[in-house]
Scaffold this motif. Structure first.
Motif, PDB file in Angstrom:
ATOM      1  N   LYS A 256      41.075  50.722  34.660  1.00  0.00           N
ATOM      2  CA  LYS A 256      39.661  49.953  35.040  1.00  0.00           C
ATOM      3  C   LYS A 256      39.803  48.646  34.685  1.00  0.00           C
ATOM      4  O   LYS A 256      39.258  47.846  35.158  1.00  0.00           O
ATOM      5  CB  LYS A 256      38.595  51.128  35.202  1.00  0.00           C
ATOM      6  N   GLN A 257      39.711  48.469  33.337  1.00  0.00           N
ATOM      7  CA  GLN A 257      39.175  47.595  32.728  1.00  0.00           C
ATOM      8  C   GLN A 257      39.997  45.864  33.667  1.00  0.00           C
ATOM      9  O   GLN A 257      39.302  45.136  33.364  1.00  0.00           O
ATOM     10  CB  GLN A 257      39.542  47.355  31.138  1.00  0.00           C
ATOM     11  N   TRP A 258      41.463  46.314  33.226  1.00  0.00           N
ATOM     12  CA  TRP A 258      42.308  45.747  34.342  1.00  0.00           C
ATOM     13  C   TRP A 258      42.137  45.033  35.075  1.00  0.00           C
ATOM     14  O   TRP A 258      42.278  44.164  35.904  1.00  0.00           O
ATOM     15  CB  TRP A 258      44.221  45.663  33.398  1.00  0.00           C
TER      16      TRP A 258
ATOM     17  N   ARG B 260      39.070  45.064  37.235  1.00  0.00           N
ATOM     18  CA  ARG B 260      38.398  44.384  36.614  1.00  0.00           C
ATOM     19  C   ARG B 260      38.161  43.047  36.534  1.00  0.00           C
ATOM     20  O   ARG B 260      38.531  41.420  36.829  1.00  0.00           O
ATOM     21  CB  ARG B 260      37.271  44.992  35.607  1.00  0.00           C
ATOM     22  N   ARG B 261      39.318  42.945  35.490  1.00  0.00           N
ATOM     23  CA  ARG B 261      39.975  41.419  34.912  1.00  0.00           C
ATOM     24  C   ARG B 261      40.255  40.189  36.191  1.00  0.00           C
ATOM     25  O   ARG B 261      40.484  39.617  36.596  1.00  0.00           O
ATOM     26  CB  ARG B 261      40.874  41.828  33.836  1.00  0.00           C
TER      27      ARG B 261
END
Length: 300
Positions: free
Chosen positions: A246-248, A250-251
Motif C-alpha cells: 500500500k505505501q509504495w 501511494r508513492r
C-alpha cells in the motif's frame, strides 16, 4: 512470453516479447495467488494463457525462497503453471534498465538477457546433466525451477540487497542534505523531468528519489527497503498492471502527471487486479508495445 524460434547443435535462438500486456506481481501477490482456493489463481493463469505476460526477476524468486512445506510447494506449483508466459527482467539492475532506455531500447530495456542465459544453462544441466542446445522440451521454461535453482544463491543475492541498501541510503542522505541547504536550487541537483514513454524507469527513478527526499523524516530508509524500491519501480515503469504494498502504491500514484505508468493494486485489491488484467487482455487484440520483441542467441 519466451519462445524458441530456432535451434541447432551449437545455438538456440529465443524470442522474448510482451504479447498483449505485461503485468507485475509483488511477492505477497505471488504467495496469495499460489495458496488461493477461491478460483482466483485459475482465473489469473487463464489470463496469462490468453495474452498477458508476467515480468519476473531472480530478485522476486530469491525473496520467496524460504522454509519448505505446504506454502513453498504451492508457490512452486503456481510458478510452474505459468509456463512460458513470463519475461526475465532486471531485479536490482535498475541502472542497466535506464542505460538501455537512454540508448533507445524502449520496452525491451527491462529484459535481462543474462538471466535468460543463466536460466537456460541451469535448466539444461538439471534436465540432462549437460547443456544441450539442440533440444528444448515442453515445460522447459518452468518458473518453479527458480525456487530450486536459487536456494544455493540466496545468500549472495541477500548480500547484493545489503549493498544496494547502503548505496541508496547514502544517495538519499546526500540528496536530503542538498535539499535542506538549498531548497530553491534543488531542481539543479535532481531535475524534474517530463514523462517519456520510451524512458519510464528513468522517470520513476528520478521522481521517486525526489519524493522520498521531500518526505524527509516521514521516510527513514530501513534494511530491506531496496527490494520494495525495485519492485515498485519495475512494476510501475515496465508493466501495465502491478501489485505493490500500500505505501509504495501511494508513492507511485503520487508521481507527477501526466504519465502512463502502471495501474497499481494493493493487497485488498488482488481480485480487482485480476479482473482489470482480464478486461484489458480481452480489449487488446494487438501488442501493447508493437514490435516489442527481442531475439537472443545462446551458444554452447
Amino acid at each position: 512470453m519466451i519462445q524458441v524460434v530456432a535451434k541447432n547443435a551449437d545455438k538456440v535462438t529465443f524470442r522474448v516479447s510482451a504479447r498483449r500486456l505485461p503485468v507485475y506481481l509483488d511477492n505477497w501477490a505471488i504467495i496469495a495467488l499460489a495458496k488461493d482456493r477461491t478460483g482466483l489463481r485459475e482465473r489469473f493463469l487463464n489470463v496469462l494463457n490468453r495474452g498477458a505476460d508476467l515480468l519476473f526477476s531472480e530478485t522476486s524468486a530469491a525473496e520467496i525462497v524460504g522454509p519448505t512445506g505446504a506454502s513453498q510447494d504451492a508457490v512452486r506449483e503456481f510458478l510452474g503453471a505459468i509456463g512460458p508466459n513470463w519475461l526475465p527482467v532486471e531485479g536490482l539492475g535498475l541502472a542497466g534498465v535506464m542505460e538501455r532506455e537512454a540508448r533507445g531500447e524502449g520496452a525491451n530495456s527491462c529484459i535481462s538477457s543474462s538471466l535468460l542465459q543463466r536460466f537456460y544453462a541451469g535448466r539444461s544441466i538439471q534436465l540432462y546433466g549437460e547443456q544441450r542446445l539442440d533440444f528444448v522440451p515442453p515445460g522447459f521454461f518452468d518458473l518453479g525451477f527458480f525456487l530450486d535453482w536459487l536456494v544455493p544463491q540466496k545468500q549472495d543475492i541477500e548480500l547484493s540487497f545489503t549493498r544496494f541498501d547502503a548505496v541508496l541510503r547514502e544517495r538519499l542522505r546526500d540528496l536530503r542534505r542538498a535539499y535542506d541547504q538549498h531548497r530553491s536550487r534543488f531542481d539543479l541537483v535532481l531535475p524534474r523531468i517530463p514523462f517519456d514513454p520510451s524512458m519510464p524507469m528513468t522517470f520513476c527513478w528520478q521522481h521517486m528519489l525526489r519524493l522520498l527526499v521531500v518526505q524527509g523524516k516521514a521516510f527513514q530508509w530501513k534494511r530491506g527497503d531496496s527490494a520494495d524500491f525495485c519492485h515498485a519501480l519495475m512494476g510501475a515503469s515496465h508493466a501495465q498492471f502491478a501489485t505493490l504494498d500500500k505505501q509504495w502504491q501511494r508513492r507511485i500514484q503520487a508521481l507527477p502527471p501526466p504519465n502512463s505508468l502502471a495501474s497499481i493494486y494493493s493487497q485488498p485489491e488482488l481480485e480487482a487486479f485480476v479482473d482489470a488484467v482480464a478486461t484489458a487482455v480481452d480489449a487488446s487484440p494487438r501488442l501493447r508495445f508493437p514490435g516489442a520483441t527481442e531475439i537472443y542467441d545462446i551458444r554452447g
